[in-house]
Design a protein around this motif. Sequence first.
Motif, mmCIF file in Angstrom:
data_model
loop_
_atom_site.group_PDB
_atom_site.id
_atom_site.type_symbol
_atom_site.label_atom_id
_atom_site.label_comp_id
_atom_site.label_asym_id
_atom_site.label_seq_id
_atom_site.Cartn_x
_atom_site.Cartn_y
_atom_site.Cartn_z
ATOM 1 N N ASP A 90 0.823 -1.210 0.000
ATOM 2 C CA ASP A 90 0.000 0.000 0.000
ATOM 3 C C ASP A 90 0.863 1.269 0.000
ATOM 4 O O ASP A 90 1.048 1.933 1.022
ATOM 5 C CB ASP A 90 -0.958 -0.026 1.207
ATOM 6 N N LYS A 91 1.358 1.610 -1.171
ATOM 7 C CA LYS A 91 2.248 2.767 -1.301
ATOM 8 C C LYS A 91 1.493 4.071 -1.034
ATOM 9 O O LYS A 91 2.059 5.043 -0.540
ATOM 10 C CB LYS A 91 2.855 2.797 -2.716
ATOM 11 N N GLU A 92 0.203 4.071 -1.383
ATOM 12 C CA GLU A 92 -0.619 5.261 -1.184
ATOM 13 C C GLU A 92 -0.700 5.646 0.285
ATOM 14 O O GLU A 92 -0.654 6.822 0.637
ATOM 15 C CB GLU A 92 -2.038 4.939 -1.657
ATOM 16 N N PHE A 93 -0.825 4.618 1.129
ATOM 17 C CA PHE A 93 -0.922 4.866 2.566
ATOM 18 C C PHE A 93 0.366 5.517 3.099
ATOM 19 O O PHE A 93 0.331 6.459 3.876
ATOM 20 C CB PHE A 93 -1.202 3.544 3.308
ATOM 21 N N ILE A 94 1.496 5.016 2.634
ATOM 22 C CA ILE A 94 2.788 5.560 3.075
ATOM 23 C C ILE A 94 2.939 7.002 2.564
ATOM 24 O O ILE A 94 3.397 7.889 3.292
ATOM 25 C CB ILE A 94 3.959 4.677 2.567
ATOM 26 N N ASP A 95 2.486 7.220 1.334
ATOM 27 C CA ASP A 95 2.602 8.556 0.776
ATOM 28 C C ASP A 95 1.755 9.557 1.569
ATOM 29 O O ASP A 95 2.210 10.650 1.897
ATOM 30 C CB ASP A 95 2.198 8.535 -0.705
ATOM 31 N N LYS A 96 0.553 9.145 1.894
ATOM 32 C CA LYS A 96 -0.341 9.997 2.695
ATOM 33 C C LYS A 96 0.307 10.295 4.057
ATOM 34 O O LYS A 96 0.281 11.429 4.549
ATOM 35 C CB LYS A 96 -1.677 9.260 2.884
ATOM 36 N N THR A 97 0.919 9.261 4.631
ATOM 37 C CA THR A 97 1.584 9.402 5.924
ATOM 38 C C THR A 97 2.700 10.453 5.847
ATOM 39 O O THR A 97 2.805 11.330 6.709
ATOM 40 C CB THR A 97 2.179 8.037 6.355
ATOM 41 N N MET A 98 3.510 10.366 4.807
ATOM 42 C CA MET A 98 4.652 11.288 4.666
ATOM 43 C C MET A 98 4.180 12.720 4.415
ATOM 44 O O MET A 98 4.684 13.662 5.017
ATOM 45 C CB MET A 98 5.559 10.846 3.515
ATOM 46 N N GLN A 99 3.217 12.861 3.502
ATOM 47 C CA GLN A 99 2.709 14.202 3.178
ATOM 48 C C GLN A 99 2.181 14.883 4.432
ATOM 49 O O GLN A 99 2.492 16.042 4.713
ATOM 50 C CB GLN A 99 1.554 14.117 2.154
ATOM 51 N N ASN A 100 1.340 14.140 5.156
ATOM 52 C CA ASN A 100 0.743 14.698 6.371
ATOM 53 C C ASN A 100 1.823 15.071 7.387
ATOM 54 O O ASN A 100 1.804 16.147 7.975
ATOM 55 C CB ASN A 100 -0.215 13.670 6.998
ATOM 56 N N ASN A 101 2.782 14.163 7.541
ATOM 57 C CA ASN A 101 3.801 14.347 8.576
ATOM 58 C C ASN A 101 4.548 15.675 8.418
ATOM 59 O O ASN A 101 4.680 16.448 9.365
ATOM 60 C CB ASN A 101 4.780 13.173 8.524
ATOM 61 N N PHE A 102 5.016 15.926 7.207
ATOM 62 C CA PHE A 102 5.863 17.117 7.060
ATOM 63 C C PHE A 102 5.051 18.403 6.901
ATOM 64 O O PHE A 102 5.508 19.470 7.308
ATOM 65 C CB PHE A 102 6.891 16.900 5.960
ATOM 66 N N LYS A 103 3.825 18.273 6.366
ATOM 67 C CA LYS A 103 2.948 19.436 6.302
ATOM 68 C C LYS A 103 2.590 19.865 7.734
ATOM 69 O O LYS A 103 2.650 21.049 8.080
ATOM 70 C CB LYS A 103 1.681 19.052 5.526
ATOM 71 N N GLU A 104 2.285 18.882 8.551
ATOM 72 C CA GLU A 104 1.897 19.175 9.931
ATOM 73 C C GLU A 104 3.102 19.586 10.784
ATOM 74 O O GLU A 104 2.971 20.400 11.691
ATOM 75 C CB GLU A 104 1.203 17.955 10.540
ATOM 76 N N MET A 105 4.249 19.028 10.501
ATOM 77 C CA MET A 105 5.438 19.380 11.293
ATOM 78 C C MET A 105 5.740 20.879 11.173
ATOM 79 O O MET A 105 6.194 21.524 12.109
ATOM 80 C CB MET A 105 6.654 18.558 10.872
ATOM 81 N N LYS A 106 5.454 21.408 10.000
ATOM 82 C CA LYS A 106 5.666 22.834 9.764
ATOM 83 C C LYS A 106 4.877 23.671 10.780
ATOM 84 O O LYS A 106 5.360 24.695 11.267
ATOM 85 C CB LYS A 106 5.236 23.142 8.309
#
Length: 367
Positions: A272-288
């Motif tokens: 499930d590459k989509e799930f990992i991609d969603k995880t990464m996008q959210n992580n760094f957008k939110e970290m900001k």
Amino acid sequence: MKFNRQLESIKTYEGGKPIELVVREFGIDAKDIIKLASNENPFGTSPKVIESIKQNSNQVHMYPDDSMIDLKTALAKKYNVDSKNIILGAGSDQIISFAINAKANRHKKVLTAKTTFAMYDIYAKQIGAKVIKTPSHQHNLDDFLHLYKKEKDIGIIFLCLPNNPLGECLDKEDVFNFLKNIDENTLVVIDGAYQDFAKFKDAKKEICPKELIETFPNTLYLGTFSKSYGLGGLRVGYGISNIDIMDALYKMRPPFNVTTLSLKAALESLEDKEFIDKTMQNNFKEMKKYEDFAKENKIDFINSYTNFITFTFSDKKSSKNIAQILLKKGIIIRDLTSYGVNGIRVTIGTPEQNSRFLKTFKEVLTL
Ligand SMILES: *Cc1c(COP(=O)(O)O)cnc(C)c1O
């Protein structure tokens, strides 16, 4: 009762507090509690994984396939290595223990950063191996090299890239230059628990296990399904190394050390590459948002390559105090006092969790 003397110096590992404990201690409703303490995936795990666990639940009366070949083959494909170069563990934690048991002892020390993953220290002390730590909290390769040469009897070096609980990460190039100075008989463990996050943020941090073990035969790369893949509750991790290191690690492995459902779930999660991609996008957008908050409120933070961020405080504020007040408000984060750091580590959550944390954190800071 008297126990082995080396146990006296061990501080029992304390994980992030579970939600149930906060329900019991503070009488807060479980649905009002957010846990940003153990670097778990805030989206849970892939729905495909849940489906696979259901599908395979009729197999739990049988022992797992101890060759674990399906998951090893999938990992071998992912990393472009042979399945013989892979060992699986009940979390990568277990592989840390195999490595330490295989390579450290009363006369062979373990070298780590001052503030890093607690299990290196605990497993080393269990077998009476001495742990040498760098003077700097974060990874500093000059410190590592200086101590390596000075001590002469280092059996294993641990580099946590990126580092838990601080979040910093060395560049691959610097790590490779460092490795050139290390004797082929010293095992160097590269703990890549958060490598997915690091390489998403900055390609200079990426350590490719194949290139690592081919260039430096004395290295062991560790990965886990507990963080980005959201499988902490199932305990699956892996090690990648050359065959002679593998042979030694396999001698330490208990039979059936990864469960049937864990193997199936981990295998499915890789799809499930989509799930990992969603995880990464959210992580760094939110970290900001966390970084902006820290700048606005003049709090120090460490630039993070992981799914958490670490704030440090001046002497006027106590991280222990802050963590305790947050806990009473139903927010579980990690106080770093036991690491000798006046700071807190906060796992990046969903947008809603992060908003609630930052709002509450602001209130706590003005108390
Ligand atoms: C979480 C973590 C691990 C291992 O986790 P497992 O759940 O045992 O796979 C290893 N190293 C670091 C630095 C971690 O943060």
